[in-house]
Every structure is written in structure tokens, then in C-alpha cells.
Design a protein around this motif. Sequence first.
Motif, PDB file in Angstrom:
ATOM      1  N   UNK A 245       0.834  -1.208   0.000  1.00  0.00           N
ATOM      2  CA  UNK A 245       0.000   0.000   0.000  1.00  0.00           C
ATOM      3  C   UNK A 245       0.866   1.254   0.000  1.00  0.00           C
ATOM      4  N   UNK A 246       0.384   2.273  -0.667  1.00  0.00           N
ATOM      5  CA  UNK A 246       0.991   3.610  -0.611  1.00  0.00           C
ATOM      6  C   UNK A 246      -0.121   4.578  -0.227  1.00  0.00           C
ATOM      7  N   UNK A 247       0.089   5.284   0.876  1.00  0.00           N
ATOM      8  CA  UNK A 247      -0.961   6.172   1.377  1.00  0.00           C
ATOM      9  C   UNK A 247      -2.205   5.407   1.758  1.00  0.00           C
ATOM     10  N   UNK A 248      -2.036   4.128   2.115  1.00  0.00           N
ATOM     11  CA  UNK A 248      -3.173   3.294   2.517  1.00  0.00           C
ATOM     12  C   UNK A 248      -3.964   2.731   1.352  1.00  0.00           C
ATOM     13  N   UNK A 249      -3.538   2.987   0.111  1.00  0.00           N
ATOM     14  CA  UNK A 249      -4.294   2.541  -1.066  1.00  0.00           C
ATOM     15  C   UNK A 249      -3.520   1.481  -1.834  1.00  0.00           C
ATOM     16  N   UNK A 250      -4.267   0.557  -2.425  1.00  0.00           N
ATOM     17  CA  UNK A 250      -3.642  -0.455  -3.283  1.00  0.00           C
ATOM     18  C   UNK A 250      -3.483   0.110  -4.692  1.00  0.00           C
ATOM     19  N   UNK A 272       9.047   3.220 -19.104  1.00  0.00           N
ATOM     20  CA  UNK A 272       8.069   3.922 -18.276  1.00  0.00           C
ATOM     21  C   UNK A 272       6.724   3.236 -18.429  1.00  0.00           C
ATOM     22  N   UNK A 273       5.794   3.597 -17.595  1.00  0.00           N
ATOM     23  CA  UNK A 273       4.466   2.995 -17.626  1.00  0.00           C
ATOM     24  C   UNK A 273       3.564   3.779 -16.704  1.00  0.00           C
ATOM     25  N   UNK A 274       2.478   3.165 -16.257  1.00  0.00           N
ATOM     26  CA  UNK A 274       1.513   3.844 -15.401  1.00  0.00           C
ATOM     27  C   UNK A 274       1.311   3.076 -14.102  1.00  0.00           C
ATOM     28  N   UNK A 275       1.091   3.821 -13.042  1.00  0.00           N
ATOM     29  CA  UNK A 275       0.750   3.256 -11.734  1.00  0.00           C
ATOM     30  C   UNK A 275      -0.665   3.738 -11.424  1.00  0.00           C
ATOM     31  N   UNK A 276      -1.601   2.809 -11.257  1.00  0.00           N
ATOM     32  CA  UNK A 276      -3.017   3.162 -11.123  1.00  0.00           C
ATOM     33  C   UNK A 276      -3.513   2.786  -9.729  1.00  0.00           C
ATOM     34  N   UNK A 277      -3.979   3.779  -9.001  1.00  0.00           N
ATOM     35  CA  UNK A 277      -4.391   3.592  -7.611  1.00  0.00           C
ATOM     36  C   UNK A 277      -5.905   3.422  -7.495  1.00  0.00           C
ATOM     37  N   UNK A 278      -6.296   2.610  -6.515  1.00  0.00           N
ATOM     38  CA  UNK A 278      -7.698   2.632  -6.085  1.00  0.00           C
ATOM     39  C   UNK A 278      -7.954   3.987  -5.438  1.00  0.00           C
ATOM     40  N   UNK A 279      -9.161   4.486  -5.551  1.00  0.00           N
ATOM     41  CA  UNK A 279      -9.443   5.849  -5.088  1.00  0.00           C
ATOM     42  C   UNK A 279      -9.933   5.911  -3.644  1.00  0.00           C
ATOM     43  N   UNK A 280     -10.091   4.752  -2.991  1.00  0.00           N
ATOM     44  CA  UNK A 280     -10.418   4.724  -1.559  1.00  0.00           C
ATOM     45  C   UNK A 280      -9.393   3.864  -0.832  1.00  0.00           C
ATOM     46  N   UNK A 281      -9.165   4.138   0.436  1.00  0.00           N
ATOM     47  CA  UNK A 281      -8.175   3.398   1.210  1.00  0.00           C
ATOM     48  C   UNK A 281      -8.565   1.925   1.313  1.00  0.00           C
ATOM     49  N   UNK A 282      -7.550   1.078   1.287  1.00  0.00           N
ATOM     50  CA  UNK A 282      -7.765  -0.361   1.301  1.00  0.00           C
ATOM     51  C   UNK A 282      -8.253  -0.830   2.667  1.00  0.00           C
ATOM     52  N   UNK A 283      -9.141  -1.801   2.635  1.00  0.00           N
ATOM     53  CA  UNK A 283      -9.639  -2.424   3.860  1.00  0.00           C
ATOM     54  C   UNK A 283      -9.782  -3.921   3.621  1.00  0.00           C
ATOM     55  N   UNK A 284      -9.402  -4.711   4.601  1.00  0.00           N
ATOM     56  CA  UNK A 284      -9.560  -6.168   4.496  1.00  0.00           C
ATOM     57  C   UNK A 284     -10.902  -6.629   5.056  1.00  0.00           C
ATOM     58  N   UNK A 285     -11.713  -5.679   5.493  1.00  0.00           N
ATOM     59  CA  UNK A 285     -13.023  -6.003   6.052  1.00  0.00           C
ATOM     60  C   UNK A 285     -13.932  -6.632   4.996  1.00  0.00           C
ATOM     61  N   UNK A 286     -14.687  -7.627   5.424  1.00  0.00           N
ATOM     62  CA  UNK A 286     -15.635  -8.273   4.515  1.00  0.00           C
ATOM     63  C   UNK A 286     -16.694  -7.279   4.031  1.00  0.00           C
ATOM     64  N   UNK A 287     -16.992  -6.293   4.856  1.00  0.00           N
ATOM     65  CA  UNK A 287     -18.021  -5.307   4.503  1.00  0.00           C
ATOM     66  C   UNK A 287     -17.587  -4.426   3.326  1.00  0.00           C
ATOM     67  N   UNK A 293     -14.191   0.911  -5.484  1.00  0.00           N
ATOM     68  CA  UNK A 293     -13.169   1.959  -5.349  1.00  0.00           C
ATOM     69  C   UNK A 293     -12.085   1.560  -4.344  1.00  0.00           C
ATOM     70  N   UNK A 294     -12.355   0.530  -3.550  1.00  0.00           N
ATOM     71  CA  UNK A 294     -11.375   0.031  -2.573  1.00  0.00           C
ATOM     72  C   UNK A 294     -10.531  -1.083  -3.179  1.00  0.00           C
ATOM     73  N   UNK A 295     -11.174  -1.968  -3.954  1.00  0.00           N
ATOM     74  CA  UNK A 295     -10.510  -3.215  -4.367  1.00  0.00           C
ATOM     75  C   UNK A 295     -10.081  -3.265  -5.825  1.00  0.00           C
ATOM     76  N   UNK A 296     -10.613  -2.384  -6.673  1.00  0.00           N
ATOM     77  CA  UNK A 296     -10.215  -2.372  -8.080  1.00  0.00           C
ATOM     78  C   UNK A 296      -9.362  -1.142  -8.372  1.00  0.00           C
ATOM     79  N   UNK A 297      -8.377  -1.316  -9.241  1.00  0.00           N
ATOM     80  CA  UNK A 297      -7.467  -0.204  -9.559  1.00  0.00           C
ATOM     81  C   UNK A 297      -7.714   0.363 -10.950  1.00  0.00           C
TER      82      UNK A 297
END
Length: 602
Positions: A245-250, A272-287, A293-297
Motif C-alpha cells: 500500500x501507498x498512502x493506505x491505497x492499493x 516507463x508505464x503507469x501506476x493506477x491507484x484505487x481511489x479509496x483506502x484499502x480495507x480487508x473487512x468483509x463489509x 473503489x477500494x478493491x479495483x485499480x
Amino acid sequence: EEELADVLDESCSQEEDEDSDSDASSVAGVSSSGSVALVSRNCIECKAQPAEVQEKVLKPALVCSLFPNVPPTIYFSTRDERVEKLPWEQRKLLRWKMCTVTPNIVKQTVGRSHFRVSKESNDWLGCWGHHMKSPSFRAIREHQKLNHFPGSFQIGRKDRLWRNLLKMQARCGKKEFNFFPQSFILPQDIKLLRKAWEEGASRQKWIVKPPASARGIGIQVIHKWSQLPKRRPLLVQRYLHKPYLIGGKKFDLRIYVYVTCYDPLRVYLFKDGLVRFASCKYSSSMKSLSNKFVHLTNYSVNKKNMEYKSNSDETACQGHKWALKALWNYLTQKGVNSEAIWEKIKDIVIKTIIASEPYVNSLVKTYVRRPYCCHELFGFDIMLDENLKPWILEVNISPSLHSNSPLDVSIKGQMIRDLLNLAGFVLPSTDSMASKPQMRSGSTCSLDSALKEKPKPASEHFIAEKMKKAYYLTQKIPDQDFYSSVLDILTPDDVRILVETEDEYSRRGQFERVFPTHISMRYLRFFEQPRYFNILVTQWELKYYLNKHKGLELLKNWCVKGYHTGAGMDLAQTWSLPKSFFLQKSSIQSNGFSKLELGRLG
């Protein structure tokens, strides 16, 4: 493959069309002179004033070969360059077939080299279009290039990719092929999936993907068997639940991989290439599993989030999309050995391309007039886990080239320009444009229209080439000393391949060639069947990588004498079978080669 276009004409239009998946960022048309004219609505590519045009660096229209008696290739420029115009007799041959999916960045690049839109269906030199069914590749003429190989969907479709990687893992061992998550293809593997599910932990997560979709469509993360979609077919993989994680995001990495030829195999990575972040912080919670926005980049998913932040600076580590080089700088500052990660990614790329090699080579030899006609850009999606180990997620055979930000324009624009130069487009002869050449079965990558119709060699030379290939492909336990002798006496075919390989390397720009290199011998054992030209080029690299100049001088001397055309060869220099070969006839038969098959080897 059933979903592919039947012929090129069904997927391409005679006039330019707006990129089908673009955000209406630009429109394209044809100027009165016939050149590709483009107007950017978002002003991403700034309009140059007349005074600024004068300041652009003037570049020649053609790039000379490193070698004498070898034709030049067409030059493709950057935005701060302008290309001189060829005389009309040559310039009128610069025709590009535009398709509904031709990206604007490709249109702009070919337009700067004075290509015009092809108004006929068969007089074009290049096309950036849809993939097609394999038999349709027969329609591509000897002077034309399409940006796909037949059979590349063997890694471009998610289900085929995993099936082929699993096959490689079974044949070569988990130690060498341990870079992809446990995968199951439904409905075939439903019982195996059920067994793995029951043996897993109680809080396990699985990711479900349609096998032929893109842009995150249809993907979901599940943790209950009852959540498994009833729709088939499906790809189900164990979810990589502990990403770095970087900044809490995958995030994931888009790596651009370019293959110019499959025999010999030549693979390049753009630096060179691209680094694509999820836009919400990652959570391992089932909820959180239903929150894409948490799990897809995927950019196409996250751009819909109100919190998505763009990034226009390719050097900055900000927003939800970075340049790959910015990530390496960031990790280096954190004390991470980013070069070691890059080396692991190169290893993944080479092995994955090799997984598709037997299928592609078979189809190329069946349906393609000559290997010059095909080249392909792949988009590899790579994720780093908490230990910074890279894992392959998928391979795209039509990676997005939409450029809706200065960051995209900078990286993709340079990449496409370097790719087209690397492709080595050659001006055809007028005769080859007018005639309909016959299919050829040879697997050599010829140099141009002047060389492609190889003069019929003396029987001694022809036999020598075939027997040399047979000799190096039928040894039971070859070693380095044996393989190194492949360079002792070179045949015309050998010289042609080495000249093409070195010429291509000289045009690489910001691409890095990862196969062949001086360490590529270790990868030859992963090929389903050995290829003579792979042995040849890897031995050449091993011998001359520390002294490129010496190798180039040798090839120049051979080209001066016309060896690459089959002319100028003294029979005394023709390769002949070592005496030991005749003592090993039984080994040839034990390898399954009959007398007739020996004539077809290579």
C-alpha cells in the motif's frame, strides 16, 4: 476467437473514426493535402504557432540501416520534431488504414510522418486495428503491418492466460512459475474450486472475473460460495489480500510489452508505464468487498469516484495515477531496491510470452505471408504484494492508449513513437504494391521488398541451411560449448536474422530488449520446442554483448559481400555437418525426425 472480426475490412473504416472508447477528447479528419489532421478539444497537445513550428527540429524521413545494402526505415517523430517530406513518388506510398479503434495518439504520430488515410482497402502500409480470426491474416500483404499476431489471445483472454500458465507450471515446476494466484476456470474446474474453497481458511476471499471483459466490467470480490455468480464461463482466483500500500491505497502497474517477432522471439519493455491507484483506502473487512473503489485499480472504474484526483505531472507522486518512473523514485527513497523488482517483472514477462509462443508461431507459419506483417503491443497488469513480490493479474492485447491528461500524453506518446520506429516500416517497391504476391512458407524475417523474395540459392547452400538447423535442434543434451559453435560458420539465413536483430535494437528508443539478451540461454528450456533462430541470437548476444562494435563490423562485412541475400557465398564457406553428426543418426530418429522431416526443420 469466435468474437473476433472475420476480416480487416469489417473492423476498419476507409475514413478516420473517433476512438470508440475515448471520452470524445479529439476529432480527426483529413486535410486538403491528404495528411492526417487532428484537432484536440481538450487542448492536451498544444497548438503550435507558426514561429514555434520553425523552431522544431527537422528530422530526415528515413532512418538508415547500420549495414550496407539494407534499406532504410520510416522515421516517426516526437511532438517537438518535424519530419522532412519525401519526394512525391515515395510519399504517395505512405498510406495508413484507419479503424474505429485506432487511438488518436497513433493517428497523430503517423500524421507527423506524412501518412495519409488509405482510401482503398488494400494499398496501406500500416494499420492499428482490431484483432482478427487467424485465417483473416492471409489477406495482409507482404509490405503491410498489422498490430496483432494470430493467436495472441492465448494470453490476452483471462481464461487462456491462466490455462497456459498452469500448463507451464506443470511442465517446468512451481519454482519457476509462481507469479500468479491460484486460478480456476468455470465450469470445467468447479469441483477443484470447491475442494480448494473447503480446504481454505474461514475468512478467505476470491475474485471473480469474466474471461473476456475489460475495464473492470463484471469483476467482483466474494467470500461466500453462495455469492459465486451462476453465469458461466468465469475465472475465479484467490484474492491477493495483502497488497503493498501507498498512502493506505492499493495500486497496480501497467507495463507496456512489445513483441516484434516470434521466431526468433524478440521482446521489449518500455522503461516507463503507469501506476493506477484505487481511489479509496484499502480495507480487508468483509463489509468493504462490494466497494470497487477500494478493491479495483482500473482507471475506468475509479474515475467515477468523486474523490478521484488526476495527476498532470509525470515526476510527481500525487493523485491516483503516477508515472512508473515516479514510483521507482518513491520506492528508492524508501530504501527499496526498485531495480530488483524490475528484474522480477522482466522475468514474468518473458515467461508469459513464452507460454503463448507455440500457438502464435504455428498460426504465423500457417496464415501470415511473412513475419514482417505482424507486431503487437501488450499491456501487462502487475501487482506488488506486501513483500514487494510482483504478481501478474492479466494481459491486454489492446491496451488503452487514450490520452486524456498530460501524464498520459507524455508516456503513451513517447511509447508509440518509439514503438513505430522499432517496428521498422519499409517503403515497398511499386511492383509489390501493384501485384498480389504468393504465400510464402519460410519463417525468416526478411529485410525489405528488395530482399524478401530471396533468390533461389544453390542447392548446396539450401541443404546446408536445413541441415545446420536440424543439427542444432536434434541434440539430446546440448551444452554451452555445443551451442556456441552455431556462430562458427553463418548461413545467409543466419546473417539476415542477425542483421535484422541488430538494426531493430538500434531503433529501440526508450524500450529495453529483454529477449534475447546475454542471459537468455536460461529461458530456452521453457520453450515447448526448441527454435534454431532463438539459439542463434542468444549465442550472438552472449558472444558480443560486451563488444557490440566487433559483432556489428562482422555483419557489415558480410552485408558488403551480399551474404544476407544468399549471394557472394563461397561454397568453401558453406556450413557442413560435423562427422559426429553421422554417428548420431539414431539420436535423430529417437527424437522423432524422419528423413522427410529433416528437410522441413527450422
